[in-house]
Design a protein around this motif. Structure first.
Motif, mmCIF file in Angstrom:
data_model
loop_
_atom_site.group_PDB
_atom_site.id
_atom_site.type_symbol
_atom_site.label_atom_id
_atom_site.label_comp_id
_atom_site.label_asym_id
_atom_site.label_seq_id
_atom_site.Cartn_x
_atom_site.Cartn_y
_atom_site.Cartn_z
ATOM 1 N N ILE A 194 92.434 55.670 59.980
ATOM 2 C CA ILE A 194 92.449 53.879 58.953
ATOM 3 C C ILE A 194 91.089 53.701 58.393
ATOM 4 N N VAL A 195 90.113 53.535 59.415
ATOM 5 C CA VAL A 195 88.880 52.957 58.783
ATOM 6 C C VAL A 195 87.779 53.808 58.540
ATOM 7 N N THR A 196 88.526 55.100 58.742
ATOM 8 C CA THR A 196 87.618 56.301 56.592
ATOM 9 C C THR A 196 88.359 56.339 55.887
ATOM 10 N N GLN A 197 89.928 56.455 56.375
ATOM 11 C CA GLN A 197 90.758 57.320 55.309
ATOM 12 C C GLN A 197 90.865 58.458 55.127
ATOM 13 N N LYS A 198 90.010 59.060 56.002
ATOM 14 C CA LYS A 198 90.226 60.452 55.668
ATOM 15 C C LYS A 198 90.800 61.092 56.913
ATOM 16 N N GLY A 199 90.607 62.202 56.650
ATOM 17 C CA GLY A 199 90.785 62.993 57.613
ATOM 18 C C GLY A 199 90.264 64.069 59.053
ATOM 19 N N LEU A 200 90.760 64.139 60.301
ATOM 20 C CA LEU A 200 89.362 64.507 61.699
ATOM 21 C C LEU A 200 88.578 65.543 60.154
ATOM 22 N N ILE A 253 84.486 66.054 59.688
ATOM 23 C CA ILE A 253 83.763 66.743 60.738
ATOM 24 C C ILE A 253 82.801 68.039 60.186
ATOM 25 N N ARG A 254 83.623 68.095 58.659
ATOM 26 C CA ARG A 254 82.530 68.407 57.562
ATOM 27 C C ARG A 254 81.212 67.892 56.329
ATOM 28 N N GLU A 255 81.826 66.274 56.861
ATOM 29 C CA GLU A 255 80.989 65.589 55.838
ATOM 30 C C GLU A 255 79.673 65.220 56.957
ATOM 31 N N GLU A 256 79.819 65.568 58.234
ATOM 32 C CA GLU A 256 79.232 64.745 59.082
ATOM 33 C C GLU A 256 77.651 65.680 60.237
ATOM 34 N N ILE A 257 78.822 66.772 60.121
ATOM 35 C CA ILE A 257 78.068 68.058 60.460
ATOM 36 C C ILE A 257 77.200 69.170 59.085
ATOM 37 N N LYS A 258 75.559 68.323 59.330
ATOM 38 C CA LYS A 258 74.372 68.052 58.392
ATOM 39 C C LYS A 258 73.969 70.181 58.091
ATOM 40 N N ASN A 259 73.740 70.897 59.282
ATOM 41 C CA ASN A 259 73.490 72.030 59.527
ATOM 42 C C ASN A 259 74.511 73.256 58.911
ATOM 43 N N LYS A 260 74.211 73.749 58.248
ATOM 44 C CA LYS A 260 74.873 74.526 57.440
ATOM 45 C C LYS A 260 75.083 75.514 58.145
ATOM 46 N N TYR A 261 74.999 76.079 59.224
ATOM 47 C CA TYR A 261 75.695 77.080 60.283
ATOM 48 C C TYR A 261 76.405 76.907 61.252
ATOM 49 N N VAL A 291 96.906 68.619 72.752
ATOM 50 C CA VAL A 291 96.711 69.264 72.200
ATOM 51 C C VAL A 291 96.096 68.747 71.023
ATOM 52 N N PRO A 292 94.580 70.019 70.531
ATOM 53 C CA PRO A 292 94.050 70.120 69.520
ATOM 54 C C PRO A 292 94.723 69.521 68.044
ATOM 55 N N TYR A 293 95.526 70.048 67.801
ATOM 56 C CA TYR A 293 96.432 69.795 66.027
ATOM 57 C C TYR A 293 97.122 68.470 66.157
ATOM 58 N N ASN A 294 97.363 67.895 67.263
ATOM 59 C CA ASN A 294 97.220 66.610 67.212
ATOM 60 C C ASN A 294 96.464 65.559 66.851
ATOM 61 N N LEU A 295 95.723 66.090 67.118
ATOM 62 C CA LEU A 295 94.176 65.047 66.317
ATOM 63 C C LEU A 295 93.694 65.106 65.191
ATOM 64 N N PHE A 296 94.012 66.201 64.345
ATOM 65 C CA PHE A 296 93.981 66.294 63.501
ATOM 66 C C PHE A 296 95.030 66.024 62.331
ATOM 67 N N LEU A 297 96.586 65.654 62.699
ATOM 68 C CA LEU A 297 97.440 65.514 62.330
ATOM 69 C C LEU A 297 97.558 64.348 62.133
ATOM 70 N N HIS A 298 97.479 63.269 63.570
ATOM 71 C CA HIS A 298 97.309 61.577 63.505
ATOM 72 C C HIS A 298 96.291 61.293 62.765
ATOM 73 N N ALA A 299 95.249 61.507 62.690
ATOM 74 C CA ALA A 299 94.237 61.369 62.111
ATOM 75 C C ALA A 299 94.437 61.261 59.996
ATOM 76 N N SER A 300 95.594 62.410 59.945
ATOM 77 C CA SER A 300 95.401 62.291 58.662
ATOM 78 C C SER A 300 97.560 61.670 58.148
ATOM 79 N N LEU A 301 97.761 61.845 59.330
ATOM 80 C CA LEU A 301 98.930 60.908 58.942
ATOM 81 C C LEU A 301 98.765 59.394 58.952
#
Length: 406
Positions: free
Chosen positions: A60-66, A70-78, A204-214
């Protein structure tokens, strides 16, 4: 009736974790240990609410999915590459493996009511019910209309809840014993893996992704956080009640010869009449079909976030992901192939992924640059770190179990 407008993603989260796997684990818990492990469901409910609230707040705060954050906030490419690959494999490939089980669970419930519907093509027999369920899931997902999807899943969750509650009531349980074991943690001999299973099928892990997106499909304003929290708590507690009811129903069976929910339906019938079998079959059907819809949906959101695509329900790439997962599930279910090796891989990946994602989530939820004043409080962090410790334990146990170490 205004409160109904603010019910949405929560029941979808409950629909996702109450699948055939949960029904089976709860059945075995009830048959083997009676009411003794009911406390585990209470612990699971608390852990789920704490983590899912973080995911919802982030969405809700970022209007982005989890996965996007994660892709945006992890700066180390490896580290970013490893994290994205792990998430993609665990959620997308893992959900493809579990999808066959979701459809098969729904098929078993359907067949308990109307019998088998096999289609013979040459020497091979194909289960027609799997195809019917697949078509229903496909139609709902292809519509690409969040409101329609939400209402259908809420309806199915309500049906599932009523069915399992009635089944439990029909067994006439001792409510004082239920209350005692709900509030008192005990660890009977040989129960550790069942406890791990009960918690693992709820958190379950996938629910965290699902909820942030929904949540960002449903709410656009930070002021809506209060609605998201209420929606989550009601839905997850309801999901927990369903799990408890399955354990209570299974505890009434006098034989140990019960391996899954359909055996439970057969076992209840002689003692409590055909009604118990009917309600249990309806519950299993609803549990299967709701998970058969939410698993491909979650995988599509994860793939979109990880790969930087447009996470639109009607986007071509979004549809391609869920179509692949749904089609694979239909094929494996209809020709009765048990994708054991794929499921083992999914268990390994999810065993690693849950503590990793819980760790990433806690890290992100403490970043002022991402959440500003909506970052975690001290209490939320303490609870989060306790749950992180539990998820590390669960992950280690699931890995050791898969590799037959324990």
């Amino acid at each position: 009736m205004a409160w109904l407008k603010n019910i949405g993603p929560g029941p979808l989260v409950a629909a996702a974790f109450i699948g055939p796997g949960t029904v089976t684990v709860c059945t075995l818990a009830g048959v083997n240990f009676g009411f003794v492990l009911l406390w585990t469901i209470v612990l699971s409910i608390i852990a789920t609410i704490v983590l899912q609230e973080m995911a919802a707040r982030l969405g809700i705060v970022t209007q982005k999915g989890l996965s996007e954050v994660i892709r945006e906030e992890i700066k180390n490419k490896y580290i970013k590459a490893v994290a994205i690959l792990l998430i993609l494999f665990a959620i997308v490939i893992g959900n493809a493996a579990y999808e066959a089980g979701n459809i098969t669970g729904s098929v078993l419930g359907f067949e308990s009511l109307i019998g088998k519907l096999n289609i013979n093509i040459g020497s091979r027999s194909i289960n027609g019910v799997s195809i019917i369920i697949g078509i229903i899931a496909f139609a709902l997902l292809y519509l690409g209309n969040y409101k329609v999807l939400e209402r259908v899943l809420i309806f199915l969750v309500v049906i599932m809840s009523i069915a399992f509650v009635i089944t439990a009531v029909l067994t006439e349980p001792d409510f004082s014993e239920i209350l005692k074991h709900t509030l008192t943690p005990t660890f009977p001999k040989g129960s550790l893996l069942t406890i791990v299973g009960l918690i693992g099928t709820t958190v379950v892990p996938y629910n965290l992704f699902l909820h942030a997106s929904l949540v960002k499909e449903k709410w656009k304003s930070k002021n809506d956080l209060k609605y998201a929290r209420k929606d989550l708590i009601i839905a997850v507690v309801l999901g927990g009640v369903v799990s408890m009811c399955i354990i209570i129903s299974a505890a009434a069976i006098q034989t140990q010869d019960i391996k899954n929910a359909t055996d439970l339906a057969k076992g209840l019938a002689p003692f409590f009449g055909s009604y118990a079998k009917v309600f249990l079959a309806i519950g299993l059907f609803a549990a299967g079909i709701t998970s058969a819809i939410t698993a491909p949906l979650a995988a599509a959101y994860v793939a979109n976030g990880c790969l930087g695509w447009n996470a639109n329900l009607r986007a071509k790439k979004f549809r391609m992901v869920w179509m692949f997962i749904l089609l694979l599930g239909i094929i494996l279910s209809s020709i009765s192939i048990k994708p054991i090796e794929i499921i083992k891989f999914a268990q390994v990946a999810n065993g690693i992924l849950l503590p990793v994602i819980a760790g990433f989530l806690l890290w992100i939820m403490n970043r002022s640059l991402v959440l500003e004043t909506y970052k975690n409080s001290l209490t939320q962090n303490i609870l989060g770190f306790i749950i992180l410790t539990i998820t590390i334990f669960l992950g280690a146990k699931s890995l050791l179990t898969v590799f037959n170490v324990i």
